[in-house]
Design a protein around this motif. Structure first.
Motif, short mmCIF file in Angstrom:
data_model
loop_
_atom_site.label_atom_id
_atom_site.label_comp_id
_atom_site.label_asym_id
_atom_site.label_seq_id
_atom_site.Cartn_x
_atom_site.Cartn_y
_atom_site.Cartn_z
N ASN A 141 -0.77 -3.03 -8.21
CA ASN A 141 0.17 -3.94 -7.40
C ASN A 141 1.32 -3.25 -7.46
OD1 ASN A 141 -2.05 -5.54 -7.76
ND2 ASN A 141 -0.84 -7.30 -8.49
N TYR A 142 1.92 -3.58 -6.23
CA TYR A 142 3.30 -3.45 -5.91
C TYR A 142 3.96 -4.66 -5.76
CZ TYR A 142 1.58 1.50 -5.00
OH TYR A 142 1.25 2.96 -5.14
N ASN A 143 5.20 -4.71 -5.29
CA ASN A 143 6.17 -5.70 -5.15
C ASN A 143 5.40 -6.54 -3.88
OD1 ASN A 143 7.59 -5.19 -7.22
ND2 ASN A 143 9.55 -4.47 -6.21
N ASP A 144 4.87 -5.90 -2.72
CA ASP A 144 4.55 -6.49 -1.42
C ASP A 144 3.22 -6.22 -1.32
OD1 ASP A 144 5.03 -3.87 -1.26
OD2 ASP A 144 6.12 -3.84 0.68
N ILE A 145 2.48 -5.71 -1.92
CA ILE A 145 0.97 -5.27 -1.64
C ILE A 145 0.17 -4.85 -2.85
CG2 ILE A 145 1.16 -2.86 -1.10
CD1 ILE A 145 -0.44 -5.66 1.31
N ASN A 220 -1.17 -9.00 -2.88
CA ASN A 220 -1.14 -8.82 -4.41
C ASN A 220 -1.31 -10.08 -5.28
OD1 ASN A 220 1.38 -9.84 -3.82
ND2 ASN A 220 2.48 -8.07 -4.62
N SER A 231 6.89 -1.42 -9.74
CA SER A 231 8.05 -2.10 -9.16
C SER A 231 8.32 -1.57 -8.16
CB SER A 231 8.72 -2.79 -10.23
OG SER A 231 8.09 -3.46 -11.41
N LYS A 232 8.11 -1.45 -6.92
CA LYS A 232 8.74 -1.19 -5.82
C LYS A 232 7.85 -1.76 -4.69
CE LYS A 232 6.39 3.39 -5.29
NZ LYS A 232 6.83 4.71 -5.07
N ASN A 233 8.63 -1.67 -3.52
CA ASN A 233 7.94 -2.15 -2.05
C ASN A 233 7.11 -0.68 -1.62
OD1 ASN A 233 8.90 -4.55 -2.02
ND2 ASN A 233 10.86 -4.22 -1.01
N ALA A 234 5.91 -0.85 -1.22
CA ALA A 234 5.10 0.05 -0.92
C ALA A 234 4.40 0.03 0.50
CB ALA A 234 4.26 0.55 -1.93
N LYS A 235 4.23 -1.10 1.01
CA LYS A 235 3.35 -1.67 2.00
C LYS A 235 3.91 -0.87 3.39
CE LYS A 235 2.05 -5.38 5.10
NZ LYS A 235 2.22 -6.83 5.16
N LYS A 237 5.56 1.87 3.62
CA LYS A 237 5.55 3.25 3.41
C LYS A 237 4.19 3.81 3.53
CE LYS A 237 6.51 7.03 0.34
NZ LYS A 237 7.27 7.33 -0.79
#
Length: 550
Positions: A141-145, A220, A231-235, A237
């Motif tokens: 799980n990332y912050n956005d996806i 997520n 804990s970071k945005n990855a979608k 990227k």
């Protein structure tokens, strides 16, 4: 010829080296997976229940069937020992846990690995293994996806796959923001089923040791209980990475095909230009043979050159030597006298022929040489003189060769080399840019090699390289040869005095080995003398030692 064998050697080495990249191992040769189906049921906590079914064909005798599935290091496989069901054909085996005995199995789980081995003998047939197990932290799980990135098939698989399917079954609430990506074989299809919350990958033809990666992205929120969190945005990227990879794959395939098509067009154009020039430079035209029936004349150059041009030979032979000897006799420089069972060659005037001079000066007494002297002469210098004479007398044909035509021949050889090099380059590109095409390209490479060098070989063998005067001479020689092939025409020409001095044509008859003409009664005395002389050379120890064909 060296160019040909060099190209053959290096191309075959390259072909079989690259074919070995995707080839079965020795112990698995002939075996393959017919269907590999995987269902992944993802739970809200990021864990997954996995059901896998593998139907495979065994070539030969196999006592142990092993299955292994690898995961990334972050996936917890401890305690994920699979439940194993095994079928021999359509018959389910009564398996029990053990190791080594018939109809037993053992399992291994941990450190990113789930594996099972079934001990049962299979002979040239199909078998099916089913494996059920669970793993934890499959989802990140990332912050956005949320993401699953799984290499389903790794390089440890040493047999090919016909069909592969993997379906990810997501928790409810995942109808939107679904993404799926595949890396590996290019013959695949992805189906995103929003209604049933599933993502399926269908792949045809996975080669041995070829990789197959699947990657899915989903909200997520549906794996809300997952503790495997970064804990970071990855979608953005991840999507950018996958789009870049897909773009690179498209570019690679386009480069592969564009280079191939461009080189093929270049080769076709090259061959077209060369063959057109050769076609526009014909070597032969019809010559009125009837002219020779009324006006019988010998060619304006030697019997040896006549034979080399007509027969397309690189070097003269022994019959050419006898023919050149007869020319010297016809010109009055020598005479041949029979004395019982011996024939003598006697000098009348100076002779410009190194081999004849050697026979007169070293074998004979400088003025004459007898067949009996030749028969007994045993000095290897005779062989060297004969070989030197062969080379010298054969050089005369070069006056009739057109240099530009030789360039055509060299150009054809270079085209064949270039074609072989191009085929190997395409094979290398296929291995790295388009692995699924390695096997077809291997056979295409061999086909291109055979075709290109066959074209060169045929043109090199049958193509003529004559000057303008050489072309006219060839036309006359073909007509002359046709006449000499018909004893009746020659006899009529002698009878009708079209051939005034038959000694003029005898050297050509001997060089071209027209036995039917030699057998005419008009040449009876010549046959007897030549038989004594030829027999002497046949019995000569030097000629016998070096196996000189007479």
């Amino acid at each position: 010829m060296k160019k040909f064998f060099t190209a053959i050697f290096f191309t075959l080495v390259m072909v079989f080296s690259l074919m070995s990249i995707n080839c079965d191992t020795a112990e698995a040769k002939g075996s393959y997976v017919d269907n590999f189906n995987t269902d992944v049921y993802i739970d809200p906590d990021g864990s997954a229940k996995i059901q896998q079914s593998i139907r495979f064909y065994v070539h030969g005798n196999q006592k142990q069937s092993s299955f292994s599935q690898r995961f990334s290091d972050s996936v917890k496989t401890n305690g994920a020992k699979p439940k194993v069901t095994f079928y021999d054909g359509n018959n389910e085996l009564p398996l029990h846990y053990g190791s080594g005995k018939d109809n037993t199995y053992d399992t291994v789980a941990g450190n990113g690995l789930v594996a099972a081995s079934v001990y049962h003998t299979i002979n040239d047939g199909f078998a099916t293994g089913k494996f059920d197990y669970s793993v934890k932290d499959l989802v990140v799980n990332y912050n956005d996806i949320a993401e699953v990135n799984w290499r389903l098939i790794g390089s440890d698989w040493k047999i090919p796959f016909n069909k592969v399917r993997i379906t990810y079954h997501l928790p409810s609430g995942s109808k939107n923001d679904l993404h799926a990506y595949e890396k590996g074989p290019t013959n695949y299809n992805i189906k995103i089923d929003h209604k049933n919350n599933s993502i399926s990958f269908f792949v045809n033809k996975v080669s041995a040791q070829q990789l197959l990666d699947t990657r899915i992205l989903f909200p997520n929120s549906i794996t809300y209980a997952n503790k495997n969190v970064i804990s970071k945005n990855a979608k953005a990227k991840i999507i950018h990475q996958e789009e870049q990879y897909a773009h690179k794959q498209v570019v690679k395939h386009r480069i592969f095909y564009i280079i191939g098509i461009a080189l093929i067009l270049i080769i076709i154009a090259w061959y077209f230009i060369l063959l057109r020039n050769i076609y526009r430079n014909p070597y032969k035209r019809d010559y009125p043979i009837s002219q020779y029936l009324h006006w019988f004349k010998t060619p304006d150059f030697s019997p040896t050159q006549t034979k080399l041009l007509l027969k397309q030979l690189p070097f003269a032979d022994f019959s050419c030597f006898i023919a050149e000897l007869l020319v010297q006799i016809d010109q009055g420089h020598l005479r041949m006298v029979t004395k019982g069972q011996t024939v003598e060659i006697q000098r009348i005037d100076s002779v410009r022929d190194d081999l004849i001079n050697y026979l007169l000066n070293r074998v004979g007494d400088s003025q004459k040489v007898a067949s009996s002297d030749i028969q007994k002469f045993n000095d290897d210098q005779l062989y060297l003189e004969y070989r030197n004479w062969i080379v010298q007398i054969s050089n005369g044909k070069n006056h009739f060769i057109e240099s530009v035509s030789i360039n055509y021949r060299h150009s054809l050889a270079n085209v064949s080399l270039f074609t072989s090099f191009f085929a190997v380059i395409e094979l290398i590109l296929a291995a790295f840019l388009y692995p699924a095409a390695v096997f077809p390209m291997a056979f295409v490479t061999l086909g291109i090699l055979i075709v290109s060098w066959s074209i060169f070989g045929l043109l090199d063998r049958y193509g003529k390289c004559l000057t303008k005067s050489g072309k006219d001479i060839m036309a006359e020689l073909n007509a002359f040869d046709n006449v000499l092939s018909d004893p009746e025409k020659v006899q009529n020409s002698i009878t009708n005095s079209n051939i005034i001095i038959i000694e003029h044509i005898l050297p050509y008859v001997i060089a071209l080995q027209k036995q039917s003409i030699i057998d005419l009664d008009d040449f009876a005395d010549d046959r007897k003398q030549l038989a004594l002389l030829v027999t002497a050379f046949q019995k000569n120890p030097v000629f016998k030692k070096h196996h000189i064909s007479i």
